[in-house]
Design an enzyme around this catalytic site. Structure first.
Site, PDB file in Angstrom:
ATOM      1  N   GLU A  21       0.803  -1.388   0.045  1.00 37.72           N
ATOM      2  CA  GLU A  21       0.030   0.059   0.093  1.00 37.72           C
ATOM      3  C   GLU A  21       0.945   1.399  -0.058  1.00 37.72           C
ATOM      4  OE1 GLU A  21      -3.372   1.991   3.092  1.00 37.72           O
ATOM      5  OE2 GLU A  21      -3.396  -0.231   2.783  1.00 37.72           O
ATOM      6  N   ASP A  22       1.895   1.294   0.912  1.00 38.12           N
ATOM      7  CA  ASP A  22       2.616   2.483   0.963  1.00 38.12           C
ATOM      8  C   ASP A  22       4.285   2.537   0.342  1.00 38.12           C
ATOM      9  OD1 ASP A  22       0.504   3.578   2.180  1.00 38.12           O
ATOM     10  OD2 ASP A  22       1.179   3.088   4.120  1.00 38.12           O
TER      11      ASP A  22
END
Length: 188
Positions: free
Chosen positions: A66-67
């Site tokens: 996600e990051d």
């Protein structure tokens, strides 16, 4: 949950996550990002009593896709399909608008696997503590309150897998709300 954790796998995941998050800070702008997945994992081991290596490894890796620029294929190569699947179950689709991602977290919470539910609750506990204790500098009290209310809605669909985690979330949320109320009162 009485098994022994595989230290080699845990350290490999910690090293991988630390490398992927190496240039990132938490939203307070000061804390190294890697502290967050460590905190999530520590809560799972210490509070929830999780002794399933794959769950703790996935907790250490839960924000990598996600990051960071980590891919599903990369996670599968390094950690196997089971751990990759668990990480993906905890990953928001960043191609969607933020409001939709937040709505989907509420809607999908009750459909998560038992292991993903544990990771997600521990993640929300850590985030609630961060919003209360080391918030982003640009977040108003109202935005922080909104986050706490949203997190509570997400966790409502995750509950029931571990009484200790449920109780810690409730305690963390109550303390965070009290702290925000005190800050609001002192600023009047």
């Amino acid at each position: 949950m009485g098994e022994t954790l595989d230290t080699c796998k845990l350290l490999a995941a910690l090293k991988f996550s630390a490398d992927k998050h190496r240039r990132q800070k938490r939203k307070d702008g000061e804390s190294p990002y890697i502290n967050h997945p460590i905190d999530v994992s520590e809560i799972l081991v210490r509070i929830a009593g999780v002794r399933d290596t794959e769950t703790i490894v996935a907790a250490l890796l839960h924000d990598t896709v996600e990051d960071t620029h980590t891919t599903e294929d990369e996670l599968t190569r390094h950690f196997g399909a089971d751990i990759c699947s668990l990480v993906m179950e905890c990953t928001d689709d960043k191609s969607l608008p933020k409001a939709e991602r937040k709505r989907l977290q509420i809607v999908n919470a009750s459909h998560k696997s038992p292991r993903a539910r544990l990771i997600k609750i521990a993640d929300k506990i850590c985030n609630v503590l961060d919003v209360s204790n080391t918030p982003p500098a640009d977040w108003t009290l109202e935005r922080r309150r909104d986050y706490l209310n949203w997190a509570s809605q997400v966790v409502a669909g995750l509950r029931g897998g571990n009484a200790e985690l449920d109780a810690l979330f409730d305690l963390s949320l109550a303390e965070a709300k009290d702290k925000l109320d005190a800050q609001a009162a002192s600023s009047v």
